[in-house]
Every structure is written in structure tokens, then in C-alpha cells.
Design a protein around this motif. Structure first.
Motif, PDB file in Angstrom:
ATOM      1  N   ASN A 182      10.440 -73.634  21.293  1.00 12.78           N
ATOM      2  CA  ASN A 182       9.146 -74.078  20.777  1.00 12.78           C
ATOM      3  C   ASN A 182       9.209 -74.399  19.284  1.00 12.78           C
ATOM      4  OD1 ASN A 182       8.026 -73.757  23.309  1.00 12.78           O
ATOM      5  ND2 ASN A 182       7.191 -71.726  22.891  1.00 12.78           N
ATOM      6  N   ALA A 183       9.983 -73.599  18.535  1.00 11.70           N
ATOM      7  CA  ALA A 183      10.125 -73.861  17.103  1.00 11.70           C
ATOM      8  C   ALA A 183      10.870 -75.171  16.859  1.00 11.70           C
ATOM      9  CB  ALA A 183      10.853 -72.702  16.424  1.00 11.70           C
ATOM     10  N   ASP A 184      11.919 -75.415  17.649  1.00  4.96           N
ATOM     11  CA  ASP A 184      12.660 -76.669  17.516  1.00  4.96           C
ATOM     12  C   ASP A 184      11.788 -77.868  17.885  1.00  4.96           C
ATOM     13  OD1 ASP A 184      14.935 -75.507  16.578  1.00  4.96           O
ATOM     14  OD2 ASP A 184      16.034 -75.562  18.476  1.00  4.96           O
ATOM     15  N   ALA A 185      10.960 -77.695  18.914  1.00  6.95           N
ATOM     16  CA  ALA A 185      10.046 -78.768  19.308  1.00  6.95           C
ATOM     17  C   ALA A 185       9.063 -79.059  18.179  1.00  6.95           C
ATOM     18  CB  ALA A 185       9.298 -78.383  20.582  1.00  6.95           C
ATOM     19  N   LEU A 186       8.583 -78.010  17.517  1.00  2.33           N
ATOM     20  CA  LEU A 186       7.663 -78.208  16.402  1.00  2.33           C
ATOM     21  C   LEU A 186       8.362 -78.893  15.242  1.00  2.33           C
ATOM     22  CD1 LEU A 186       4.900 -77.816  15.157  1.00  2.33           C
ATOM     23  CD2 LEU A 186       5.587 -75.494  14.470  1.00  2.33           C
ATOM     24  N   ARG A 187       9.607 -78.498  14.970  1.00  4.06           N
ATOM     25  CA  ARG A 187      10.368 -79.145  13.900  1.00  4.06           C
ATOM     26  C   ARG A 187      10.539 -80.642  14.186  1.00  4.06           C
ATOM     27  NH1 ARG A 187      12.867 -73.794  12.898  1.00  4.06           N
ATOM     28  NH2 ARG A 187      13.742 -73.631  14.982  1.00  4.06           N
ATOM     29  N   ARG A 188      10.953 -80.958  15.398  1.00  3.45           N
ATOM     30  CA  ARG A 188      11.221 -82.353  15.757  1.00  3.45           C
ATOM     31  C   ARG A 188       9.927 -83.167  15.800  1.00  3.45           C
ATOM     32  NH1 ARG A 188      15.586 -82.451  20.660  1.00  3.45           N
ATOM     33  NH2 ARG A 188      15.527 -84.659  20.120  1.00  3.45           N
ATOM     34  N   ASN A 189       8.892 -82.629  16.423  1.00  2.00           N
ATOM     35  CA  ASN A 189       7.638 -83.362  16.546  1.00  2.00           C
ATOM     36  C   ASN A 189       6.981 -83.589  15.186  1.00  2.00           C
ATOM     37  OD1 ASN A 189       7.892 -83.481  19.326  1.00  2.00           O
ATOM     38  ND2 ASN A 189       6.672 -81.644  19.686  1.00  2.00           N
ATOM     39  N   THR A 190       7.079 -82.593  14.308  1.00  2.20           N
ATOM     40  CA  THR A 190       6.516 -82.754  12.969  1.00  2.20           C
ATOM     41  C   THR A 190       7.230 -83.868  12.223  1.00  2.20           C
ATOM     42  OG1 THR A 190       5.881 -80.415  12.844  1.00  2.20           O
ATOM     43  CG2 THR A 190       6.080 -81.610  10.764  1.00  2.20           C
ATOM     44  N   ALA A 191       8.563 -83.863  12.285  1.00  4.97           N
ATOM     45  CA  ALA A 191       9.341 -84.897  11.602  1.00  4.97           C
ATOM     46  C   ALA A 191       9.008 -86.288  12.145  1.00  4.97           C
ATOM     47  CB  ALA A 191      10.835 -84.617  11.754  1.00  4.97           C
TER      48      ALA A 191
END
Length: 233
Positions: A182-191
Motif C-alpha cells: 500500500n505504501a509503494d502504491a501511494l508512492r507511485r500514484n502520488t508521483a
């Protein structure tokens, strides 16, 4: 299995960093000759760089599934790099700091959209911090609960970190893996959402700033650890 996982990811990361420098050189060249490039060419370069980051997350997901503890205590990163870690990677909000530092030509509409996205990202960061803190409550001492809530960092005991994740309860491992996912998804989606707000020339500038910052921190961290004769721990 742990040694094999570490060797595999270290080999991947070494090659990834070489390609990262190559992409940085391409971005700098494109920035210096923007007027000579078609918009489609710039977007193709941007897509290649974004795919490069995507490859990192794909490999990271693979090793997280094999041994989740390696993601929280990665021996392939320097002690300095690990100080920036939040749930197994950088904090998504860092993207806004880089954008605000690198760009001086943001329109008011862009600033407003970035502020809104930043606020939405902070809410999701806090939710992940709370999940991590709850996990600590069932596993770690109270001081570590506060650290997890404030910084999103996992501080597992050396007895666990020294070996592999086979000693952990399956439910604990599954929760850790889900948190990282979930943290990686947030990192990628934010970018990706930040990229959608910016113009191509601005994206190039930001990608240059990100790569330079990452490579600089890595170089400093490795030098520091070499001087201290270890991993700085």
C-alpha cells in the motif's frame, strides 16, 4: 534463501543505478536542448524514466514477498539512505518538496492542485502510520509504537532481523507485506499524479532533481559507511 535474496537484489540495484545515471544524462541533455525536441520525444523520454522506476518497484515487490524483513532492513542501502525510509521506502510527501524546490514557474492553478494532492497524500500517510502503529502494539514495546506512529518506521528486534522472516507469525508477515504494498502504491500514484499536473519541461526538471538527489545521497551514504568501516550501525 536470505543470502540469495540479498545477492539477487544487490545485483539488480547495481544495474538499476547504472541505468539511473544514463537516464539522468539523457534528461540533462534534453533539458539543454528542449527547443530541438518534439513534444512526443520528450514524453517518450519521460515514459522511459517512469518505466525505469516501475522496474524497481516490481523487483522490490518480488523480494518483499520472499522475505518482507529485507525490505525494512535493506543491507543494500547505506545508513544515510535508510534514514529517509518510511514503510520500506521514501515518504510520498517528499515528491512535493522536490517539486517546490526545483520549479519556479508553477502557475497558480498548478500550485493549488499540488496543495490539494499533498493534503490528500498526508491523510493516506497518516492512515498507514496508524496501521503500522497498531501492528507494533501487538508486537513491540510502547516506545516503538510512538516511533511507528510518528515516523512510519519498523524497528524489529535484532533476533528477527539477523535471520529471515520464517520466525515471524504468518499474519504478521502478511500485514507487513500489505503495508509495504500500500505504501509503494501511494508512492507511485502520488508521483504519477504530480506528473499529470506538470508540463513536460517541468517534468524533466523534476526528474533531474529526483535522480540527482538520490544519487548524491547514495554516494554520500556509501562514503560515510566506508569511513566508519561498516553500515553505520
Amino acid at each position: 534463501m536470505t543470502d540469495a535474496n540479498v545477492a539477487s537484489f544487490e545485483a539488480f540495484l547495481q544495474g538499476w543505478m547504472v541505468r539511473q545515471r544514463d537516464h539522468l544524462n539523457e534528461l540533462i541533455s534534453a533539458q539543454q536542448h528542449l527547443e530541438e525536441h518534439q513534444d512526443a520525444e520528450i514524453r517518450q523520454l519521460i515514459n522511459r524514466v517512469l518505466c525505469h522506476y516501475g522496474q524497481y518497484y516490481e523487483e522490490k515487490s518480488r523480494i518483499a514477498h520472499q522475505n518482507i524483513l529485507l525490505v525494512f532492513s535493506p543491507t543494500w542501502f547505506s545508513s544515510l539512505e535508510r534514514t529517509f525510509f518510511w514503510v520500506g521506502g521514501f515518504k510520498p510527501g517528499m515528491a512535493f518538496e522536490v517539486v517546490n524546490t526545483a520549479l519556479e514557474d508553477l502557475s497558480e492553478e498548478q500550485r493549488q492542485r499540488l496543495r490539494q494532492l499533498n493534503n490528500e497524500t498526508k491523510v493516506k500517510e497518516r492512515a498507514l502510520n496508524d496501521e503500522l502503529a497498531k501492528l507494533h502494539e501487538s508486537f513491540a514495546a510502547p516506545p516503538l509504537v510512538d516511533m511507528a506512529r510518528n515516523y512510519g518506521r519498523v524497528c524489529l528486534s535484532r533476533s528477527f532481523m539477523a535471520e529471515d522472516d520464517a520466525v515471524l507469525p504468518s499474519s504478521f508477515k502478511e500485514t507487513l507485506e500489505r503495508l509495504v504494498t500500500n505504501a509503494d502504491a501511494l508512492r507511485r500514484n502520488t508521483a504519477l499524479k504530480v506528473v499529470q499536473i506538470l508540463r513536460p519541461a517541468q517534468i524533466v526538471t523534476v526528474l533531474i532533481a529526483v535522480a540527482e538527489l538520490q544519487l548524491r545521497i547514495r554516494s554520500w551514504g556509501l562514503d560515510k559507511d566506508a569511513e566508519s568501516g561498516g553500515q553505520g550501525e
